[in-house]
Design an enzyme around this catalytic site. Sequence first.
Site, mmCIF file in Angstrom:
data_model
loop_
_atom_site.group_PDB
_atom_site.id
_atom_site.type_symbol
_atom_site.label_atom_id
_atom_site.label_comp_id
_atom_site.label_asym_id
_atom_site.label_seq_id
_atom_site.Cartn_x
_atom_site.Cartn_y
_atom_site.Cartn_z
ATOM 1 N N LYS A 174 18.759 51.865 -8.237
ATOM 2 C CA LYS A 174 18.374 50.753 -7.348
ATOM 3 C C LYS A 174 17.629 51.306 -6.127
ATOM 4 O O LYS A 174 17.758 50.776 -5.021
ATOM 5 C CB LYS A 174 19.633 50.008 -6.863
ATOM 6 C CG LYS A 174 20.424 49.376 -7.968
ATOM 7 C CD LYS A 174 19.926 47.968 -8.231
ATOM 8 C CE LYS A 174 20.795 47.309 -9.288
ATOM 9 N NZ LYS A 174 20.073 46.368 -10.103
ATOM 10 N N ASP A 214 26.779 55.801 -4.100
ATOM 11 C CA ASP A 214 28.212 56.104 -4.125
ATOM 12 C C ASP A 214 28.542 57.575 -4.117
ATOM 13 O O ASP A 214 29.353 58.053 -3.347
ATOM 14 C CB ASP A 214 28.752 55.588 -5.467
ATOM 15 C CG ASP A 214 29.582 54.373 -5.303
ATOM 16 O OD1 ASP A 214 29.337 53.656 -4.329
ATOM 17 O OD2 ASP A 214 30.463 54.151 -6.166
#
Length: 268
Positions: A72, A50
């Site tokens: 992740k 993000d």
Amino acid sequence: MEMSRSQSQNNTGPSAGSLAVVGIGPGSPEMLTIAAESAIKNADIVIGNDFYINQIPHLFSGQEIIKSQMGKEVNRAEQAITLAGDKHVVMVSGGDPGVYGMAGLVLEMAERIAPDLKIEIIPGVTAASAGAALLGAPLTNDFAVISLSDLLTPREVIEKRIRALCTVGIPIVLYNPKSRTRTSLLEDVIDIAKEQLPGETPVGVVKDAYRPDSKIIVTTLKDVMDVFDIIDMHTVVFIGGEETRMLRRHEDARGMFTPRGYHRKYVY
Ligand code: SAH
């Protein structure tokens, strides 16, 4: 299922897709290379966390954007490799992708699951270069870079490396210096540095280099705890070496400078 798609492509020779791991620099559009810009603009799919995707909205015009979360990284790398079987995929990484970034993980995983995939690593301006430029020229001679993140490297190993580096007196750049939950390692590192280096050794703190509201502070080893609260995961810290000194730049700005050694050879 998706992995078998890329594997079946491996059996039929080089795939139609490609994967580029692209460094987007420290944050501002001016600090992103032309090669990075063109790779992102020409991608079918752009994948990244993000924070980095949000830094480059001006480069998007119809590419599929896949935002992924911090922590992740393994899933993100696998997803990018799989999608790159038949699409041009760009994975964006902050700064330089080869400096505590995604390049290594992607190459390591692709070697195993998609060895014929065409992968390009596009370098970027890393936080050490960006911060150094804002401070002056603290890294003109040999220097070392250490990450204080203990997620993948045990804390004892980090401390051992810091201890060794302080004995050779070269500037040390600290990435990931302090997180909300990990503050004591930076304190320990400062204590270790104080044992080996004079209290007057310059220390530079650069927060959000080349981003809005950036902060540049030049202090010393003995006073750095005064600005400890400012230091976070968007900060890079420069501990000077034995030859590093403060630099007077203009009236209200101090900088940091480490000589390359010209003064030992030339008169100027
Ligand atoms: N690949 C990145 C580094 C990733 S590790 C690079 O080459 O720059 C993340 C750490 O980098 C942060 O915790 C911080 O210490 C440093 N960092 C990255 N961008 C920065 C910026 N714009 N200003 C200050 N520090 C930055």
